[in-house]
Structures are given as structure tokens and as C-alpha cells.
Design a protein around this motif. Sequence first.
Motif, short mmCIF file in Angstrom:
data_model
loop_
_atom_site.label_atom_id
_atom_site.label_comp_id
_atom_site.label_asym_id
_atom_site.label_seq_id
_atom_site.Cartn_x
_atom_site.Cartn_y
_atom_site.Cartn_z
N GLN A 96 -10.17 -5.24 -3.76
CA GLN A 96 -11.12 -5.49 -2.70
C GLN A 96 -11.34 -4.27 -1.80
O GLN A 96 -12.44 -4.04 -1.32
N ASP A 97 -10.27 -3.50 -1.58
CA ASP A 97 -10.37 -2.41 -0.60
C ASP A 97 -9.88 -1.06 -1.11
O ASP A 97 -9.83 -0.10 -0.35
N ASP A 98 -9.55 -0.97 -2.40
CA ASP A 98 -9.06 0.29 -2.95
C ASP A 98 -9.82 0.58 -4.24
O ASP A 98 -9.60 -0.09 -5.25
N PRO A 99 -10.73 1.56 -4.25
CA PRO A 99 -11.52 1.85 -5.45
C PRO A 99 -10.66 2.21 -6.66
O PRO A 99 -11.12 2.07 -7.80
N ALA A 139 -16.23 -1.07 -11.51
CA ALA A 139 -17.09 -1.92 -10.68
C ALA A 139 -16.57 -3.35 -10.55
O ALA A 139 -17.16 -4.16 -9.83
N CYS A 140 -15.47 -3.66 -11.22
CA CYS A 140 -14.95 -5.04 -11.21
C CYS A 140 -14.24 -5.34 -9.90
O CYS A 140 -13.34 -4.61 -9.49
N VAL A 141 -14.65 -6.42 -9.26
CA VAL A 141 -14.02 -6.89 -8.03
C VAL A 141 -13.87 -8.41 -8.14
O VAL A 141 -14.84 -9.11 -8.42
N CYS A 142 -12.65 -8.91 -7.93
CA CYS A 142 -12.42 -10.34 -8.02
C CYS A 142 -12.77 -10.99 -6.67
O CYS A 142 -13.23 -10.33 -5.75
N THR A 143 -12.51 -12.28 -6.56
CA THR A 143 -12.87 -13.00 -5.34
C THR A 143 -11.69 -13.22 -4.40
O THR A 143 -11.85 -13.86 -3.35
N ASP A 144 -10.53 -12.69 -4.76
CA ASP A 144 -9.35 -12.89 -3.91
C ASP A 144 -9.28 -11.79 -2.86
O ASP A 144 -9.13 -10.61 -3.18
N GLY A 145 -9.39 -12.18 -1.60
CA GLY A 145 -9.39 -11.18 -0.53
C GLY A 145 -8.11 -10.40 -0.41
O GLY A 145 -8.09 -9.32 0.19
N ALA A 146 -7.00 -10.88 -0.99
CA ALA A 146 -5.73 -10.18 -0.90
C ALA A 146 -5.51 -9.20 -2.04
O ALA A 146 -4.58 -8.41 -2.01
N ASP A 149 0.82 -1.21 0.00
CA ASP A 149 0.00 0.00 0.00
C ASP A 149 0.85 1.26 0.00
O ASP A 149 0.54 2.24 -0.69
N GLU A 150 1.93 1.26 0.78
CA GLU A 150 2.78 2.44 0.86
C GLU A 150 3.54 2.68 -0.44
O GLU A 150 3.62 3.82 -0.93
N ILE A 151 4.11 1.63 -1.01
CA ILE A 151 4.86 1.81 -2.25
C ILE A 151 3.92 2.18 -3.39
O ILE A 151 4.25 3.03 -4.23
N ARG A 152 2.74 1.60 -3.40
CA ARG A 152 1.75 1.96 -4.42
C ARG A 152 1.37 3.43 -4.29
O ARG A 152 1.28 4.16 -5.30
N ARG A 153 1.16 3.90 -3.06
CA ARG A 153 0.81 5.32 -2.85
C ARG A 153 1.90 6.23 -3.37
O ARG A 153 1.63 7.22 -4.07
N MET A 154 3.15 5.91 -3.04
CA MET A 154 4.26 6.78 -3.45
C MET A 154 4.48 6.73 -4.96
O MET A 154 4.79 7.75 -5.59
#
Length: 258
Positions: A218-221, A207-214, A158-163
Motif C-alpha cells: 500500500q505504501d512501499d513501491p 502495479a499490483c496493490v491489494c485491498t489490505d491497508g496494513a 519497516d525498520e527490519i525490512r530496510r536493514m
Amino acid sequence: MADRTPPAASVEADRTHPTASVGLVLRDIALWTASLVRQFPELAEELAPGRRGPAGSTPAPSPAGRDEQIREERREALLLQQRHGLSVPGHGAAPIRLHVSDAIRDITDGVVELEEAVCARLALPRPPRAGVIDRLRRVVGLLDAIAADPDLARHVRDEIRRMARRCARTLGDSETVVRVSGRCPWCDSVSLRAFPDRRAVLCVNPACVCTDGACGCQDDPAYRHLWPEREWAGLAAASGSRTEEIEAAMDDPKETSC
């Protein structure tokens, strides 16, 4: 949204295994780190504009105002040199883009804090001082150890993606995007696109969301499900596209870009 199981069901089912989920997170870390390593040095080149606008396009500052501006820009250049080891190419009286220097400071501080947090979580000695690129490479060198701690792995991602995103936004880059035929195995929309810079295929349907919780979708629009090169054959079989088409989009995007 269509409710169907991709033809490559057995492959996708394996992703529910914790090891497979962490593998996806590590893959994303590697991709975003590569992007940041490639683009971060370009920020130094963007600190001072390369050219000025046409004469008369902007009002000239007063002599007193111009002197103060130059002093402020030189202070900023010295600060960047001292704190981050970056110098403005050809810096003299050219104006500094303060939004770029802000991005450099944010990313530099973020990388330092991230590496120190990783070392602390893994019970490693505090890392020695180094530049942003060297620190990022050291973090990547710890991926095997990071993989044993899924929460840490997701934090690093998450941090590296943000930067990496902030770096790209600051540079104003527009990534090449190439349409891929077929339908997304997850949302059944014709929204598959090849991104040659990442050598990956993404579904651009918000609107696409896969089934992998990782997976980050799943948690980042703003995140889009991603298929790296090793998964192109399975994606082609599941989507109705062709592996050869995907490879052509990556290797010669000018011929097939949207």
C-alpha cells in the motif's frame, strides 16, 4: 488492471479486521528478521576479499601509499572489533571493503536503536548490551506485546525490512525465483513467483496493490504482496494454480526456476 474479487473472498475479507491486519505485519516482521539473522553474519566474511585479481590488473600503489592503506585498514578492523564485536576473518594486510563495514555499522546501530525504542514504547527496562543476532531474537520474543500497538508493529516491520534489504544488497545476493502458473488474485496478471528462500509466493507486478491497508504494498513501491505457506491452498484456488506446483517450486527450485 482487472477488477475482480478472488474466489477466496471470505478469507480476504477477514484481513480487513484490525487483528488480521496486525497479523500480516507480524508475519512480515518474522520473515524479514529471519532473512537478516541468516545473512548478517556473512557481512563479516565479506569485509576482506577472498582473492585478488590477476597480476597487473590494477596498478600497484607506491610503498608510502601502501603503508598508509594498511594503517587505515587496520584502524577500520579495530573499530569494527570494538564497536560491533566483529573481526575480519584472516585479516592482515588484505584490503577492507569499506561499503561492507558501512553496512555493518548502519545495521548494528539500527538494531540497537530499534530494540531500545521498542522497550521504551512498551515501558520495559532498557535492554542489556548484546550482538545484533541476539537483539533481533529479543525483539521477535516481544511480538505478542508489539501486536497490541499497530503503529509500533508497522515501525518494527519497516525498520527490519530496510536493514534486511541493505544487508542483501551489500552481499549482492540474487534470490532464486520460480515462476508459478495462474493469475494473481489481485491484479489478474501472470506475475506470481515462488521465492524458496522465504518459502513464500509474491506477485512481482509493480502495479499490483491489494485491498489490505496494513499490507506493505500500500505504501512501499518496492514491496510485493506475499502469500506465506499457510495461504498457498487459498492462493492456488484463487489463482488457478496448484498447491503441489507451489510446493515443488519451493522444495526443488532448480527443476522449475525461471
